[in-house]
Design a protein around this motif. Sequence first.
Motif, PDB file in Angstrom:
ATOM      1  N   ALA A 185      40.718 -26.207 -27.520  1.00  0.00           N
ATOM      2  CA  ALA A 185      41.436 -25.047 -28.045  1.00  0.00           C
ATOM      3  C   ALA A 185      42.574 -24.723 -27.091  1.00  0.00           C
ATOM      4  CB  ALA A 185      40.507 -23.856 -28.189  1.00  0.00           C
ATOM      5  N   GLU A 186      43.742 -24.499 -27.652  1.00  0.00           N
ATOM      6  CA  GLU A 186      44.898 -24.079 -26.863  1.00  0.00           C
ATOM      7  C   GLU A 186      45.476 -22.819 -27.478  1.00  0.00           C
ATOM      8  OE1 GLU A 186      47.814 -27.142 -26.380  1.00  0.00           O
ATOM      9  OE2 GLU A 186      46.543 -28.269 -25.000  1.00  0.00           O
ATOM     10  N   ILE A 187      45.821 -21.899 -26.620  1.00  0.00           N
ATOM     11  CA  ILE A 187      46.456 -20.658 -27.055  1.00  0.00           C
ATOM     12  C   ILE A 187      47.812 -20.593 -26.378  1.00  0.00           C
ATOM     13  CG2 ILE A 187      46.315 -18.150 -27.121  1.00  0.00           C
ATOM     14  CD1 ILE A 187      43.285 -18.425 -26.680  1.00  0.00           C
ATOM     15  N   LYS A 188      48.842 -20.467 -27.170  1.00  0.00           N
ATOM     16  CA  LYS A 188      50.198 -20.269 -26.656  1.00  0.00           C
ATOM     17  C   LYS A 188      50.645 -18.916 -27.198  1.00  0.00           C
ATOM     18  CE  LYS A 188      50.929 -25.207 -26.801  1.00  0.00           C
ATOM     19  NZ  LYS A 188      51.474 -26.294 -27.575  1.00  0.00           N
ATOM     20  N   TYR A 189      51.123 -18.056 -26.309  1.00  0.00           N
ATOM     21  CA  TYR A 189      51.429 -16.698 -26.753  1.00  0.00           C
ATOM     22  C   TYR A 189      52.543 -16.073 -25.920  1.00  0.00           C
ATOM     23  CZ  TYR A 189      48.473 -15.337 -22.791  1.00  0.00           C
ATOM     24  OH  TYR A 189      47.935 -15.183 -21.541  1.00  0.00           O
ATOM     25  N   SER A 190      53.249 -15.141 -26.523  1.00  0.00           N
ATOM     26  CA  SER A 190      54.270 -14.404 -25.787  1.00  0.00           C
ATOM     27  C   SER A 190      53.549 -13.459 -24.824  1.00  0.00           C
ATOM     28  CB  SER A 190      55.187 -13.642 -26.746  1.00  0.00           C
ATOM     29  OG  SER A 190      54.452 -12.837 -27.639  1.00  0.00           O
ATOM     30  N   ASP A 191      54.033 -13.400 -23.597  1.00  0.00           N
ATOM     31  CA  ASP A 191      53.294 -12.671 -22.571  1.00  0.00           C
ATOM     32  C   ASP A 191      53.378 -11.153 -22.693  1.00  0.00           C
ATOM     33  OD1 ASP A 191      55.827 -12.190 -21.559  1.00  0.00           O
ATOM     34  OD2 ASP A 191      55.451 -13.117 -19.614  1.00  0.00           O
ATOM     35  N   ASP A 192      54.033 -10.665 -23.743  1.00  0.00           N
ATOM     36  CA  ASP A 192      54.023  -9.224 -23.973  1.00  0.00           C
ATOM     37  C   ASP A 192      52.764  -8.774 -24.715  1.00  0.00           C
ATOM     38  OD1 ASP A 192      54.844 -10.526 -26.341  1.00  0.00           O
ATOM     39  OD2 ASP A 192      55.907  -8.743 -27.031  1.00  0.00           O
ATOM     40  N   LEU A 193      51.960  -9.719 -25.202  1.00  0.00           N
ATOM     41  CA  LEU A 193      50.736  -9.369 -25.912  1.00  0.00           C
ATOM     42  C   LEU A 193      49.650  -8.951 -24.928  1.00  0.00           C
ATOM     43  CD1 LEU A 193      50.433 -12.154 -28.628  1.00  0.00           C
ATOM     44  CD2 LEU A 193      51.405  -9.864 -28.840  1.00  0.00           C
ATOM     45  N   GLU A 194      48.953  -7.902 -25.269  1.00  0.00           N
ATOM     46  CA  GLU A 194      47.846  -7.436 -24.435  1.00  0.00           C
ATOM     47  C   GLU A 194      46.564  -8.075 -24.951  1.00  0.00           C
ATOM     48  OE1 GLU A 194      47.893  -3.172 -24.208  1.00  0.00           O
ATOM     49  OE2 GLU A 194      50.027  -3.150 -23.758  1.00  0.00           O
ATOM     50  N   ILE A 195      46.316  -9.309 -24.507  1.00  0.00           N
ATOM     51  CA  ILE A 195      45.133 -10.036 -24.949  1.00  0.00           C
ATOM     52  C   ILE A 195      44.359 -10.556 -23.738  1.00  0.00           C
ATOM     53  CG2 ILE A 195      46.181 -10.759 -27.140  1.00  0.00           C
ATOM     54  CD1 ILE A 195      46.496 -13.576 -25.864  1.00  0.00           C
ATOM     55  N   ALA A 208      45.039 -21.638 -22.001  1.00  0.00           N
ATOM     56  CA  ALA A 208      45.930 -20.606 -22.523  1.00  0.00           C
ATOM     57  C   ALA A 208      47.254 -20.664 -21.771  1.00  0.00           C
ATOM     58  CB  ALA A 208      45.308 -19.231 -22.380  1.00  0.00           C
ATOM     59  N   TYR A 209      48.325 -20.544 -22.518  1.00  0.00           N
ATOM     60  CA  TYR A 209      49.667 -20.634 -21.956  1.00  0.00           C
ATOM     61  C   TYR A 209      50.491 -19.415 -22.377  1.00  0.00           C
ATOM     62  CZ  TYR A 209      48.284 -25.551 -21.684  1.00  0.00           C
ATOM     63  OH  TYR A 209      47.607 -26.714 -21.436  1.00  0.00           O
ATOM     64  N   PRO A 210      50.636 -18.424 -21.483  1.00  0.00           N
ATOM     65  CA  PRO A 210      51.534 -17.320 -21.802  1.00  0.00           C
ATOM     66  C   PRO A 210      52.984 -17.768 -21.643  1.00  0.00           C
ATOM     67  CG  PRO A 210      50.573 -17.017 -19.629  1.00  0.00           C
ATOM     68  CD  PRO A 210      49.951 -18.258 -20.206  1.00  0.00           C
ATOM     69  N   ALA A 211      53.812 -17.382 -22.563  1.00  0.00           N
ATOM     70  CA  ALA A 211      55.227 -17.741 -22.505  1.00  0.00           C
ATOM     71  C   ALA A 211      56.014 -16.560 -21.937  1.00  0.00           C
ATOM     72  CB  ALA A 211      55.744 -18.095 -23.896  1.00  0.00           C
ATOM     73  N   GLY A 212      56.596 -16.787 -20.779  1.00  0.00           N
ATOM     74  CA  GLY A 212      57.401 -15.744 -20.149  1.00  0.00           C
ATOM     75  C   GLY A 212      58.703 -15.487 -20.878  1.00  0.00           C
ATOM     76  N   VAL A 213      59.174 -16.489 -21.576  1.00  0.00           N
ATOM     77  CA  VAL A 213      60.380 -16.358 -22.383  1.00  0.00           C
ATOM     78  C   VAL A 213      59.982 -16.648 -23.818  1.00  0.00           C
ATOM     79  CG1 VAL A 213      62.689 -17.254 -22.822  1.00  0.00           C
ATOM     80  CG2 VAL A 213      61.836 -17.119 -20.467  1.00  0.00           C
ATOM     81  N   SER A 214      60.209 -15.693 -24.683  1.00  0.00           N
ATOM     82  CA  SER A 214      59.852 -15.885 -26.092  1.00  0.00           C
ATOM     83  C   SER A 214      60.748 -15.032 -26.967  1.00  0.00           C
ATOM     84  CB  SER A 214      58.380 -15.546 -26.329  1.00  0.00           C
ATOM     85  OG  SER A 214      58.117 -14.200 -25.963  1.00  0.00           O
ATOM     86  N   HIS A 215      60.750 -15.346 -28.214  1.00  0.00           N
ATOM     87  CA  HIS A 215      61.538 -14.631 -29.208  1.00  0.00           C
ATOM     88  C   HIS A 215      60.557 -14.086 -30.235  1.00  0.00           C
ATOM     89  CE1 HIS A 215      65.118 -13.584 -31.364  1.00  0.00           C
ATOM     90  NE2 HIS A 215      64.744 -14.260 -32.425  1.00  0.00           N
ATOM     91  N   HIS A 216      60.325 -12.825 -30.224  1.00  0.00           N
ATOM     92  CA  HIS A 216      59.346 -12.124 -31.059  1.00  0.00           C
ATOM     93  C   HIS A 216      57.936 -12.293 -30.485  1.00  0.00           C
ATOM     94  CE1 HIS A 216      62.494 -11.488 -33.979  1.00  0.00           C
ATOM     95  NE2 HIS A 216      62.694 -12.791 -34.074  1.00  0.00           N
TER      96      HIS A 216
END
Length: 109
Positions: A4-14, A41-49
């Motif tokens: 399982a891999e999670i990629k997400y914008s790092d503004d999410l509180e998860i 899990a990979y938080p994205a420091g740069v994301s769009h939306h």
Amino acid sequence: MPHAEIKYSDDLEIDPYRILTRIEEIILDHDANAGACKGRAYPAGVSHHSHILIDVTMLYKPYRNREFRTKLLAALEVGTKALIPTPCAYSLALRFSDEFYVTDDHHGI
């Protein structure tokens, strides 16, 4: 062993560890022989939306048929969305590797 891999914008509180743990529990609820689910899990420091992409991969087995896949996908969606309190774009992929995929334990040289 599922992955399982999670990629997400790092503004999410998860809590990505909690989501990965829940994914493993859901998989084992549907297939007790699946084994441990390796997760990252990979938080994205740069994301769009604000967004999250959850990608689950398992080996293909004959009993993991369309009905199995449909039920597992639905359970994964409900179970992971319950752990995401922040509104965001949500994507979930359930993939199955074919016979040309190797999974094993490596014990070093």
